[in-house]
Design a protein around this motif. Structure first.
Motif, PDB file in Angstrom:
ATOM      1  N   ILE A 206       0.886  -1.237   0.033  1.00 13.60           N
ATOM      2  CA  ILE A 206       0.086  -0.039  -0.007  1.00 13.60           C
ATOM      3  C   ILE A 206       0.739   1.080  -0.033  1.00 13.60           C
ATOM      4  O   ILE A 206       0.355   2.456   0.068  1.00 13.60           O
ATOM      5  N   SER A 207       2.179   1.044  -0.222  1.00 17.02           N
ATOM      6  CA  SER A 207       2.893   2.276  -0.029  1.00 17.02           C
ATOM      7  C   SER A 207       2.963   3.436  -1.401  1.00 17.02           C
ATOM      8  O   SER A 207       2.850   4.576  -1.286  1.00 17.02           O
ATOM      9  N   THR A 208       3.121   2.627  -2.534  1.00 12.53           N
ATOM     10  CA  THR A 208       3.176   3.571  -3.546  1.00 12.53           C
ATOM     11  C   THR A 208       2.336   3.817  -4.754  1.00 12.53           C
ATOM     12  O   THR A 208       2.096   4.645  -5.456  1.00 12.53           O
ATOM     13  N   GLY A 209       1.185   2.596  -4.579  1.00 13.46           N
ATOM     14  CA  GLY A 209       0.105   2.653  -5.541  1.00 13.46           C
ATOM     15  C   GLY A 209       0.785   2.419  -7.056  1.00 13.46           C
ATOM     16  O   GLY A 209       1.726   1.687  -6.953  1.00 13.46           O
ATOM     17  N   ILE A 210      -0.117   2.735  -8.002  1.00  3.40           N
ATOM     18  CA  ILE A 210       0.391   2.430  -9.235  1.00  3.40           C
ATOM     19  C   ILE A 210       0.494   3.534 -10.417  1.00  3.40           C
ATOM     20  O   ILE A 210       1.015   3.289 -11.538  1.00  3.40           O
ATOM     21  N   LEU A 211       0.205   4.589  -9.793  1.00  5.00           N
ATOM     22  CA  LEU A 211       0.393   5.822 -10.667  1.00  5.00           C
ATOM     23  C   LEU A 211       1.755   5.995 -11.145  1.00  5.00           C
ATOM     24  O   LEU A 211       2.686   6.013 -10.033  1.00  5.00           O
ATOM     25  N   PRO A 212       2.191   6.390 -12.260  1.00  5.12           N
ATOM     26  CA  PRO A 212       3.565   6.527 -12.515  1.00  5.12           C
ATOM     27  C   PRO A 212       4.173   7.931 -11.569  1.00  5.12           C
ATOM     28  O   PRO A 212       3.359   8.850 -11.297  1.00  5.12           O
ATOM     29  N   ALA A 213       5.368   8.067 -11.365  1.00  4.73           N
ATOM     30  CA  ALA A 213       6.074   9.148 -10.511  1.00  4.73           C
ATOM     31  C   ALA A 213       5.937  10.464 -10.939  1.00  4.73           C
ATOM     32  O   ALA A 213       5.677  11.603 -10.443  1.00  4.73           O
ATOM     33  N   ASP A 214       5.549  10.493 -12.475  1.00  3.30           N
ATOM     34  CA  ASP A 214       5.798  11.826 -13.135  1.00  3.30           C
ATOM     35  C   ASP A 214       4.321  12.301 -13.535  1.00  3.30           C
ATOM     36  O   ASP A 214       4.249  13.337 -14.310  1.00  3.30           O
ATOM     37  N   THR A 215       3.195  11.709 -12.873  1.00  5.94           N
ATOM     38  CA  THR A 215       2.010  12.031 -13.237  1.00  5.94           C
ATOM     39  C   THR A 215       1.760  13.425 -12.651  1.00  5.94           C
ATOM     40  O   THR A 215       1.987  13.643 -11.356  1.00  5.94           O
ATOM     41  N   ALA A 216       1.062  14.292 -13.200  1.00 10.43           N
ATOM     42  CA  ALA A 216       0.793  15.663 -12.988  1.00 10.43           C
ATOM     43  C   ALA A 216      -0.107  15.615 -11.584  1.00 10.43           C
ATOM     44  O   ALA A 216      -1.023  14.841 -11.861  1.00 10.43           O
TER      45      ALA A 216
END
Length: 497
Positions: A206-216
């Motif tokens: 549950i730490s980072t999720g799935i969205l890319p780090a560079d998502t606005a």
């Protein structure tokens, strides 16, 4: 914060079996229109079998395994897949165990009240559980969404069960709210997430999720609120009006809506997406968690205030549900281990207490034909088991030890202090006082109030045993999981680590 990593993933056909049992059960029930005993036997056997299959997953999960079963793939990264992990088991155990109790209660209620269309009722009830179990064991957002919609469609006939104007109006509001929010908010969010990520699979932590780090940031925030409001079954204001309107349904349906399937599907989906799609880190960085906690805190307080004004018992319980559901979301939104654990365990604790309360409301109606609290003075002395169970379940909702609700409140209070959120602490304390305000008068009137002038006690007695025994079992379980919470907490801790 990071959840415990699973040692390995194991393919298990039993996941598909768990989903198919209520589906097949409903289909068989449809063929038994003229055989009520056989119809009810199929429903009860299906519920027991599902519960046993769900229990069979526990040894593998405790050994660190994650169970999966891919059904079919639509596109690259887009599949219908089932998965059992600690988070899944929280809801799956609740839905399967309460289905057993609800089936037996429904038999007594439907026969005692001579309800029409009992075959359709039993079939749709099983189909709703089919959807709920599919949601519990969803491995990705697409699977979650499909089963979420199945629950909405299959419960529409249950809300409209009486087939009069009031029922159709309530059912129409129910289906319009839930399907419209899903189409306007949730479906576009799923498409955008798939375009950004290339898949919709839930991670194992549950730490980072799935969205890319560079998502606005603006896009993440937009997607988050689309998901939060898209799952309108979670009862967050202002998308809560469907829930009180759905109380036109028979009491077993109200119990299904509030404890077994519908609203639990809403909060389960909401918290699953919060933790496994967005993750703790993103929500912390963008302050989404604290904002959400205060946002649902408004729902907790306002729904409780509205509950105080309701004389109709089921209406009061409905607004209580609106309030209590937000406890779950609030706990997860605080993002501290204790708060998340408090929110997730409240899925279980609220379910057993609330189904008891609705079972009691149904028993009171069958035995005394009373819907309004103002008419229930003195009934507790005539129906001590029913109102005794109501009193104990009320204590759980308030958060009094040793009933299950105390465990939830304790973890939520500790979690709010860990998050240094004095405002949330105040909301929890004020809401607890309001809980006392709308639950205590019911018990007080029942046991210490005088019977209304002109009312006799002739013919009033406890509801049939087929209704009384299930509600006593439900309230007993509520006490047991309050005294021994570790059985369910082990699955909660698989999530938080």
């Amino acid at each position: 914060m990071e959840a415990v990593s699973t040692t390995h993933t194991v393919k298990s056909f039993y996941l598909l079996l768990a989903v198919l049992i209520p589906l097949v059960g409903s289909l068989v029930v449809m063929t038994q229109k003229n055989r009520p005993n056989l119809r009810e036997l199929v429903s009860s056997c299906s519920s027991v079998l599902l519960f046993l299959v769900v229990l069979s997953f526990i040894p593998a999960l405790k050994a660190g395994q994650t169970l999966v079963f891919p059904i079919f793939q639509l596109l690259p990264g887009l599949s219908i897949t089932l998965r059992a992990d600690g988070f899944s088991m929280i809801f799956a155990l609740v839905a399967s165990s309460l289905w057993v109790i609800a089936v037996f209660y429904s038999m007594g209620y439907m026969r005692a009240h001579d309800e029409p269309c009992q075959t359709r009722f039993n079939a749709c009830f099983a189909l709703a559980i089919f959807g709920a179990i599919g949601v519990a064991f969803a491995d990705n957002l697409l699977t979650l969404y499909l089963f979420y919609e199945i629950v909405s469609v299959c419960t529409y006939p249950l809300v409209a069960h009486h087939q009069d104007k009031e029922s159709y109006d309530g059912a129409r509001k129910y289906i319009v709210y839930l399907t419209t929010t899903a189409k306007l908010f949730l479906l576009p969010a799923l498409i955008l997430i798939y375009v950004l990520v290339g898949n919709l699979d839930f991670p194992h932590t549950i730490s980072t999720g799935i969205l890319p780090a560079d998502t606005a940031d603006w896009l993440v925030i937009m997607l988050y609120f689309f998901c939060l409001f898209g799952f309108a079954k979670n009862g967050i204001m202002p998308f809560h009006h469907w829930l009180p309107s759905a109380m036109v349904a028979p009491t077993p349906v109200s119990a299904l809506l509030h404890a077994v399937a519908v609203v639990k599907v809403g909060v389960f989906c909401t918290t699953r997406v919060m933790l496994y799609v967005f993750g703790v880190e993103i929500m912390t960085d963008l302050n989404l968690g604290i904002f959400t906690a205060y946002f649902v805190g408004f729902t907790i307080i306002m729904a409780s205030i509205i509950a105080l004004s309701k004389d109709n018992l089921k209406a009061r319980l409905a607004y209580s549900t609106v309030s209590q559901l937000s406890y779950i979301i609030l706990g997860v939104a605080l993002l501290t281990p204790a708060a998340i654990e408090g929110g997730l365990i409240h899925i279980v604790n609220h379910a057993f207490a609330k189904i008891t309360l609705f079972f009691c409301a149904g028993a009171i109606y069958i035995a005394a034909h009373k819907k309004y609290i103002s008419e229930m003075s003195g009934l507790g002395r005539i129906m001590p088991f029913t109102f005794g169970a109501f009193a104990v379940a009320s204590l759980s909702m308030i958060g009094v030890p040793p009933v299950a609700g105390f465990v939830s409140k304790w973890y939520l209070l500790v979690g709010s202090m860990d998050a240094h959120q004095v405002g949330i602490l105040v909301i929890l304390i004020v809401s607890t006082v309001l809980n006392v305000g709308y639950f205590a008068p019911v018990t007080y009137k029942a046991f210490f109030g005088k019977r209304p002038p002109g009312e006799t006690e002739t013919g009033i007695r406890e509801a049939p045993l087929s209704m009384l025994i299930p509600l006593l079992i439900a309230v007993t379980v509520s006490v047991i999981i309050g005294i021994f919470p570790n059985f369910m907490m082990q699955f909660v801790r698989m999530v938080t680590g």
